[in-house]
Design an enzyme around this catalytic site. Structure first.
Site, PDB file in Angstrom:
ATOM      1  N   SER A 124       0.850  -1.184   0.000  1.00 21.21           N
ATOM      2  CA  SER A 124       0.000   0.000   0.000  1.00 21.21           C
ATOM      3  C   SER A 124       0.893   1.244   0.000  1.00 21.21           C
ATOM      4  CB  SER A 124      -0.964  -0.034   1.177  1.00 21.21           C
ATOM      5  OG  SER A 124      -2.015   0.902   1.002  1.00 21.21           O
ATOM      6  N   ASP A 126      -8.885  -4.430  -6.798  1.00 20.82           N
ATOM      7  CA  ASP A 126      -8.575  -3.494  -5.717  1.00 20.82           C
ATOM      8  C   ASP A 126      -9.418  -2.230  -5.881  1.00 20.82           C
ATOM      9  OD1 ASP A 126      -7.400  -1.791  -3.847  1.00 20.82           O
ATOM     10  OD2 ASP A 126      -5.386  -2.556  -4.216  1.00 20.82           O
ATOM     11  N   HIS A 163      -7.552  -5.222  -2.233  1.00 23.72           N
ATOM     12  CA  HIS A 163      -6.323  -4.600  -1.736  1.00 23.72           C
ATOM     13  C   HIS A 163      -5.520  -5.528  -0.828  1.00 23.72           C
ATOM     14  CE1 HIS A 163      -3.818  -1.122  -1.071  1.00 23.72           C
ATOM     15  NE2 HIS A 163      -3.942  -1.208   0.245  1.00 23.72           N
TER      16      HIS A 163
END
Length: 753
Positions: A617, A696, A728
């Protein structure tokens, strides 16, 4: 469990003396990736959403199933001590039917970071402590605790149009929920059917649910709240018609599903959110006008006297206002005006203190960073006058509960690496709660009277353990027996070495840990560095770390492992946490490079030319940015789900740190230009592995597609692994095992001699 805790304490003692110990003193226990991601987990089946029942008689929680840790079940155990018991599982309730989730429900779980299936949420219904409500496969169910055992009851019968976000009335007689974009109420006595309180919902307009930004970036998962007397609802109406549409191609192995999502990128229009009070008897709606500069509704609720309130943020998030609405109508009156030249952090610390009257009303508990460090304050609701309540040497994390005379709260210790529990009276006299120890992480939830706490304690190498602890000093806690870890865990927990790292500014100490390789081979070793690097989180502390077992595996593969918190991460003073202001890809990269260059001077046996990096991330952004730099000291990097162009990321998060992207002249502002990785593609000269899930909805797959094109246009070789249909978190044991096998193979190739 006792033997495990003793072993962990010995390991902690060894950690304190790590530089003087030889890693070859004892045989190294083998560990495979298959066991790292196997079932049951090495740390045991860690429970989630633990609660004390309203009557204080039970502790409830969601526990992974013994047959499949990816499926959650609802359990409870007596608060006075006793064996835990399963109340209900999804398999029992569905009776052979498969669990179904709509796309909206899947994404709501993603917002809450829940990757498991089964019963994924529940609540106690009413003050009796005899009933629990939970949603499952589009319908609602009630579990009643009877003398004959738990009895499950199905409340609704429509799997095609799910009942979302249910919430029981304060007296437990009714439940409200969202269905088809409208707010409904339904009695729980099995009599009358549900009825809609609102009408007019469309594909882009709905009642009672948190919009994407509120759920993802502001921590508000709800869109309506019961009044204290149960006669009204404070409800939000969301209009997404002006929010740009992103079409996500959920690419599976056998199909591609096109999903349209209202996703406001930086600088785009947000959803228009309005606030109303609804009479439960007849649905009559009264608007609550927002302050003129309000862009986001961060929090909402009711004071004990029946007055609704809202917390609103301006678009630039420099101002947060607490506004109350006397008689349930407008215009509102500002009670608190919180400002910060960078951004105001939202919180859940607002609470009425019934035991202290200020100007004839209960004092308000609040928290603020205005002093330079988050502390609790007491606020006069009529005048807005504030007075400090706490004076902690490190930031207060959050309030836990209050009995009207004492406030229990959690606060940082050991430069943010530990967390402890404290109680403070209304005169500011505080004490640490029983059970304080160095190098541990304690947090808690209180019962309704704040007389006893459900304490969660973690430490390095020790998975979270639950106990019931009275707030009163000297009373013995009641340990709640949980799922014991695999004995193998205690044998492989890595001993951390604290490393003295200074930030790139030359003066700020950073938290860092090093784990020595355990392959028994002589000579300098490669290192895998791990950091998140972004705002709003911390990964290097004494709490249980989900990467503990992975670190142990990499040690056995011959790697040293280095974990780091750069400037800007949480649990530190305000000056530290605001380091990202207009500086994505600057302060974090500078600190990472400074740390990597200091590591070989601090730790023996590190090969400075073979240091790799792994990030997810924001950590994935940091990984790519670090490799797209001519001066990088890293040999290779893995970037999972990385943002690459911050104009593609959502409004509230991105603008909080970088401001608006438009410079008013048809171009981008400097913070967005310097953080844009696409423009740096030509600088890649060392191995880079990019990983992304095609479904995602947080960091859209478009980020990686754009980077892929840019690297190809620049003729720069790189590696890419995609996960069809994964969001994600790239959830699922098989996918996770494949992911880390891929990462393992990448580092084996790129960090070899």
């Amino acid at each position: 469990m006792t033997a495990f805790r003793l072993t962990s304490r010995l390991l902690a003692l060894a950690a304190a003396c790590a530089p003087a110990l030889s890693t070859a003193a004892a045989p190294v226990v083998p560990l495979s990736l298959e066991r790292v991601f196997g079932d049951p987990p090495l740390q045991g089946r860690v429970v989630r959403q633990a609660e004390i029942s309203p009557d204080g008689a039970w502790v409830s929680y969601l526990r992974p199933s013994e047959s499949d840790s990816d499926q959650l079940e609802l359990w409870a155990q007596p608060a006075a001590g006793g064996a835990p018991r399963k109340l209900v599982s999804a398999a029992e309730v569905l009776g052979g039917r498969s669990q179904q989730l709509t796309e909206a429900e899947r994404m709501a779980l993603e917002r809450k970071r829940i990757s498991q299936g089964g019963i994924t949420g529940y609540q106690w219904c009413g003050p009796s402590g005899k009933a629990l409500l939970f949603p499952l496969s589009g319908d609602l169910y009630l579990v009643r605790l009877t003398d004959q055992g738990p009895k499950a009851q199905r409340l609704t019968q429509d799997e095609q149009v799910p009942e979302q976000d249910p919430n029981c009335s304060p007296d437990g007689s009714r439940v409200a929920y969202v269905k088809g974009g409208e707010l409904w109420v339904q009695p729980l006595d099995g009599g009358a059917p549900g009825r809609a309180l609102t009408k007019g919902a469309t594909e882009t307009r709905f009642w009672g649910l948190a919009e994407f930004i509120a759920a993802e970036e502001l921590g508000r998962q709800r869109g309506y709240w019961w009044s204290p007397d149960g006669k009204q609802l404070l409800a939000l109406n969301v209009d997404e018609s002006d929010v740009p549409v992103k079409t996500r191609a959920q690419i599976f192995a056998d199909r591609t599903t096109m999903t349209q999502q209202r996703y406001p990128g930086a600088g785009d229009n947000n959803a228009r959110v309005t606030a109303w009070t609804l009479q439960v008897a007849d649905g009559r709606a009264t608007p609550l006008p927002l302050p003129p500069d309000a862009e986001y509704i961060a929090r909402a609720g009711w004071f004990g006297d029946g007055t609704p309130w809202l917390q609103t943020l301006t678009r630039d998030q420099h101002k947060l206002a607490l506004t109350e609405y006397a008689n349930g109508t407008g215009p509102g009156r500002t009670v608190i005006d919180e400002r910060d030249p960078a951004w105001v952090e939202v919180h859940d610390d607002l609470l009425e203190i019934d035991g202290l009257q200020l100007s004839g009303q209960p004092a308000l508990l609040w928290s603020s960073e205005a002093s330079g460090r988050r502390q609790l304050e007491l606020v006069d609701r009529r005048t807005g006058e504030r007075r400090p309540l706490t004076n902690e040497p490190e930031p207060v994390a959050h309030r836990v509960c209050s009995d009207g005379k004492t406030v229990v709260y959690a606060a940082a210790r050991d430069r943010g690496r530990s967390r402890e529990l404290f109680a403070v009276d209304m005169n500011g006299q505080s004490r640490v709660l029983d059970g304080a120890q160095p190098r541990q992480w304690r947090d808690a939830r209180g019962d309704g009277d704040c007389a006893q706490l459900l304490v969660t304690r973690g430490a390095w190498g020790e998975p979270p353990a639950l106990s019931l602890q009275p707030v009163k000093a000297g009373a013995a806690p009641v340990a709640l027996p949980g799922d014991a870890p695999d004995p193998l865990l205690a044998r492989i927990v890595p001993a951390p070495q604290v490393v003295d790292i200074t930030a790139a500014d030359g003066r700020t100490p950073l938290n860092a840990l090093y784990f020595a390789p355990l392959d028994g081979k002589p000579g300098p070793h490669p290192v895998i560095a791990m950091a998140y690097g972004g705002p709003g989180t911390s990964t290097t502390n004494w709490n249980w770390n989900r990467d503990t077992v992975l670190i142990a595996y990499w040690q056995r593969r011959g790697y040293g492992v280095f974990t780091l918190d750069t400037r800007g991460m949480q649990n530190r003073d305000r000056a530290f946490t605001r380091a990202h202001w207009h500086a994505f890809g600057e302060v974090d990269v500078d600190d990472l490079f400074a740390a990597v260059r200091q590591l070989p001077k601090q730790v023996a046996g590190v090969d400075a030319k073979r240091i790799g990096f792994f990030g997810w991330s924001y950590g994935g952004f940091l990984a790519e940015r670090a490799m797209l730099d001519a001066d990088t000291p890293l040999a290779a990097a893995v970037a999972v789900a990385p943002p690459t162009d911050w104009t593609l990321y959502d409004t509230a998060y991105t603008e909080r740190y970088l401001g608006l992207p438009q410079d008013g002249k048809g171009g981008q502002t400097a913070p967005y230009r310097q953080a844009n990785l696409i423009e740096r593609a030509r600088l890649l000269s060392k191995p880079l592995l990019i990983v992304h899930g095609t479904a995602d909805d947080n960091v859209l797959f478009e980020h990686t597609l754009r980077m892929t094109e840019a690297l190809q246009d620049a003729s720069r070789p790189f590696e890419l692994m995609i996960y069809p249909g994964k969001a994600h978190g790239i959830a699922g044991r098989s996918a996770r095992l494949h992911l880390y096998r891929t990462i393992d193979a990448f580092f084996a190739r790129t960090l070899a001699r």
